[in-house]
Write a protein that holds these residues in place. Structure first.
Motif, PDB file in Angstrom:
ATOM      1  N   GLU A   1      11.168   3.231  -9.660  1.00 26.69           N
ATOM      2  CA  GLU A   1      11.988   4.068  -8.772  1.00 26.69           C
ATOM      3  C   GLU A   1      11.848   5.556  -9.047  1.00 26.69           C
ATOM      4  N   ASN A   2      11.490   5.956 -10.269  1.00 30.77           N
ATOM      5  CA  ASN A   2      11.347   7.370 -10.600  1.00 30.77           C
ATOM      6  C   ASN A   2       9.922   7.886 -10.433  1.00 30.77           C
ATOM      7  N   ASP A   3       9.002   7.021 -10.068  1.00 35.73           N
ATOM      8  CA  ASP A   3       7.598   7.429  -9.912  1.00 35.73           C
ATOM      9  C   ASP A   3       7.358   7.863  -8.469  1.00 35.73           C
ATOM     10  N   ARG A   4       7.935   8.981  -8.086  1.00 34.23           N
ATOM     11  CA  ARG A   4       7.776   9.450  -6.701  1.00 34.23           C
ATOM     12  C   ARG A   4       6.350   9.929  -6.424  1.00 34.23           C
ATOM     13  N   LEU A   5       5.683  10.492  -7.444  1.00 38.24           N
ATOM     14  CA  LEU A   5       4.298  10.901  -7.254  1.00 38.24           C
ATOM     15  C   LEU A   5       3.414   9.687  -7.016  1.00 38.24           C
ATOM     16  N   GLY A   6       3.633   8.623  -7.810  1.00 36.76           N
ATOM     17  CA  GLY A   6       2.864   7.408  -7.592  1.00 36.76           C
ATOM     18  C   GLY A   6       3.139   6.804  -6.228  1.00 36.76           C
ATOM     19  N   LEU A   7       4.384   6.883  -5.770  1.00 41.17           N
ATOM     20  CA  LEU A   7       4.737   6.367  -4.450  1.00 41.17           C
ATOM     21  C   LEU A   7       4.035   7.154  -3.351  1.00 41.17           C
ATOM     22  N   GLU A   8       3.974   8.474  -3.516  1.00 40.20           N
ATOM     23  CA  GLU A   8       3.283   9.288  -2.513  1.00 40.20           C
ATOM     24  C   GLU A   8       1.787   8.993  -2.503  1.00 40.20           C
ATOM     25  N   CYS A   9       1.203   8.774  -3.675  1.00 37.90           N
ATOM     26  CA  CYS A   9      -0.218   8.429  -3.734  1.00 37.90           C
ATOM     27  C   CYS A   9      -0.472   7.101  -3.040  1.00 37.90           C
ATOM     28  N   TRP A  10       0.442   6.134  -3.237  1.00 34.62           N
ATOM     29  CA  TRP A  10       0.268   4.856  -2.564  1.00 34.62           C
ATOM     30  C   TRP A  10       0.351   5.017  -1.057  1.00 34.62           C
ATOM     31  N   CYS A  11       1.340   5.784  -0.580  1.00 35.92           N
ATOM     32  CA  CYS A  11       1.472   6.005   0.853  1.00 35.92           C
ATOM     33  C   CYS A  11       0.231   6.696   1.421  1.00 35.92           C
ATOM     34  N   ARG A  12      -0.303   7.645   0.664  1.00 36.40           N
ATOM     35  CA  ARG A  12      -1.512   8.332   1.112  1.00 36.40           C
ATOM     36  C   ARG A  12      -2.689   7.368   1.188  1.00 36.40           C
TER      37      ARG A  12
ATOM     38  N   LEU B   1       7.356  10.302   4.261  1.00 37.62           N
ATOM     39  CA  LEU B   1       7.960   9.052   3.802  1.00 37.62           C
ATOM     40  C   LEU B   1       8.685   9.232   2.471  1.00 37.62           C
ATOM     41  N   VAL B   2       8.039   9.931   1.545  1.00 37.34           N
ATOM     42  CA  VAL B   2       8.634  10.097   0.222  1.00 37.34           C
ATOM     43  C   VAL B   2       9.835  11.036   0.270  1.00 37.34           C
ATOM     44  N   ASP B   3       9.769  12.087   1.068  1.00 39.90           N
ATOM     45  CA  ASP B   3      10.844  13.083   1.093  1.00 39.90           C
ATOM     46  C   ASP B   3      12.037  12.665   1.951  1.00 39.90           C
ATOM     47  N   ALA B   4      11.784  11.899   3.018  1.00 31.66           N
ATOM     48  CA  ALA B   4      12.864  11.695   3.997  1.00 31.66           C
ATOM     49  C   ALA B   4      13.142  10.249   4.357  1.00 31.66           C
ATOM     50  N   VAL B   5      12.314   9.300   3.923  1.00 31.49           N
ATOM     51  CA  VAL B   5      12.474   7.925   4.397  1.00 31.49           C
ATOM     52  C   VAL B   5      12.737   6.947   3.255  1.00 31.49           C
ATOM     53  N   LEU B   6      11.865   6.902   2.270  1.00 34.97           N
ATOM     54  CA  LEU B   6      11.935   5.872   1.244  1.00 34.97           C
ATOM     55  C   LEU B   6      12.995   6.206   0.194  1.00 34.97           C
ATOM     56  N   PRO B   7      13.886   5.266  -0.116  1.00 34.05           N
ATOM     57  CA  PRO B   7      14.951   5.537  -1.090  1.00 34.05           C
ATOM     58  C   PRO B   7      14.424   5.517  -2.520  1.00 34.05           C
ATOM     59  N   HIS B   8      15.236   5.985  -3.446  1.00 36.17           N
ATOM     60  CA  HIS B   8      14.872   5.997  -4.868  1.00 36.17           C
ATOM     61  C   HIS B   8      15.205   4.630  -5.476  1.00 36.17           C
ATOM     62  N   VAL B   9      14.409   3.651  -5.123  1.00 36.63           N
ATOM     63  CA  VAL B   9      14.561   2.293  -5.642  1.00 36.63           C
ATOM     64  C   VAL B   9      13.174   1.781  -6.000  1.00 36.63           C
ATOM     65  N   PRO B  10      13.069   0.762  -6.862  1.00 38.56           N
ATOM     66  CA  PRO B  10      11.741   0.199  -7.156  1.00 38.56           C
ATOM     67  C   PRO B  10      11.123  -0.399  -5.909  1.00 38.56           C
ATOM     68  N   MET B  11       9.820  -0.235  -5.779  1.00 40.08           N
ATOM     69  CA  MET B  11       9.093  -0.705  -4.599  1.00 40.08           C
ATOM     70  C   MET B  11       7.982  -1.650  -5.041  1.00 40.08           C
ATOM     71  N   ARG B  12       7.577  -2.510  -4.124  1.00 44.80           N
ATOM     72  CA  ARG B  12       6.464  -3.427  -4.387  1.00 44.80           C
ATOM     73  C   ARG B  12       5.527  -3.429  -3.179  1.00 44.80           C
ATOM     74  N   GLN B  13       4.227  -3.447  -3.475  1.00 43.88           N
ATOM     75  CA  GLN B  13       3.225  -3.498  -2.422  1.00 43.88           C
ATOM     76  C   GLN B  13       2.774  -4.943  -2.199  1.00 43.88           C
ATOM     77  N   TRP B  14       2.778  -5.372  -0.938  1.00 41.90           N
ATOM     78  CA  TRP B  14       2.248  -6.664  -0.533  1.00 41.90           C
ATOM     79  C   TRP B  14       1.052  -6.404   0.385  1.00 41.90           C
TER      80      TRP B  14
END
Length: 300
Positions: free
Chosen positions: A206-217, A29-42
């Motif tokens: 948007e620049n916290d790709r590590l945090g995004l990957e942790c959330w996806c995990r 998801l982080v490498d190939a799907v999710l764009p470099h934009v701010p994200m929010r979890q619901w």
């Protein structure tokens, strides 16, 4: 006779397989799907009666979450118009369905990751203002009423008890929320309504790709954390909960069969999935084992 799979391959409860799948899914998801934009979890959760119906009828889980996603997309499009963004816009979402809480109790809920803005048809991203508490409450109110009406339509003639309970929940959900001055202030960007809840306070830069990957995990994780599961000397198993129960207990102690019964709602999905979908992933051994369970030749 007890069913034991030689290779679980997506059976849903093996800690080893679910951990490996969570890592692979999050990396993809982080490498190939999710764009470099701010994200929010619901995070959307359901009342106990609704969880029970969804566990019995798994096909309704996606439809119930789809109601929320459509309401959220409408909210974002209207927000774009309010902020002067002209033309057609669109958004997207990644949804993880989780069926357990940290105490291995049945708790069907959805973790939804959504860009904190919209995309114009030419691909340009437009960031939207942060949602307010009243927006979260309005989204939850619309979602709750529509989900309850969906379930009422889908219940069969033999589900009169469920219909009565859903009618009471819908009537309560339609009432405006009355708060007294003495009540504690709710958490920001969190709403509760007759057993439904919606949380939107988690934001990812948007620049916290590590945090995004942790959330996806975290969203893709399985029901059991192997690090919190321990076999006791008497043969029983102990499972450490993330939070203590009201009576102070921090561990669940049970036999192996009791653990399987707790995981029953997850395993029951295999009893409804067509064998033609199981065979390519599970192989002939798992497919034949599930066929025998359905034919009551063996019992889990």
């Amino acid at each position: 006779e007890i069913l034991v799979g030689f290779s679980c391959k997506k059976r849903g409860v093996c800690p080893s397989c679910t951990a490996r799948r969570a890592v692979n899914v999050s990396a993809h998801l982080v490498d190939a799907v999710l764009p470099h934009v701010p994200m929010r979890q619901w995070v959307l959760t359901f009342p106990m009666r609704v969880r029970w119906i969804l566990a019995r009828k798994p096909a309704l889980i996606g439809r119930a979450l789809g109601i929320f996603l459509r309401a959220l997309a409408t909210y974002q499009r209207r927000g774009a118009r309010r902020e002067g963004i002209d033309g057609d816009v669109m958004s997207g979402a990644v949804t993880f369905v989780q069926r357990f809480n940290s105490a291995l109790g049945m708790n069907i809920h959805g973790h939804v990751l959504v860009p904190d803005g919209v995309f114009a048809m030419d691909g340009v991203f437009h960031r939207l203002s942060r949602p307010r508490d009243e927006h979260v409450e309005d989204l939850l109110g619309k979602t709750a009423v529509r989900v309850l009406r969906l379930l009422e339509r889908e219940l069969g003639v033999d589900d009169n008890d469920d219909r009565s309970a859903l009618a009471l929940l819908e009537a309560a959900a339609l009432k405006p929320v009355a708060r007294s001055h003495g009540e504690p202030a709710p958490k920001r960007l969190t709403a509760f309504l007759e057993g439904f809840s919606l949380h939107a306070a988690t934001h990812i830069h948007e620049n916290d790709r590590l945090g995004l990957e942790c959330w996806c995990r975290y969203g893709a994780r399985g029901a059991i954390a192997i690090s919190r599961l321990e076999e006791l000397p008497d043969g029983r198993v102990s499972y450490q909960m993330k939070r203590a129960l009201p009576d102070g207990r921090t561990h669940l102690v049970m036999t192996g069969m009791e653990l399987l019964r707790k995981l029953g709602p997850e395993l029951s999905i295999l009893l409804e999935m067509p064998l033609t979908r199981i065979a390519p992933e599970g192989g002939p051994l798992i497919t034949e084992a599930i066929r025998r369970v359905r034919a009551e030749e063996v019992v889990i």
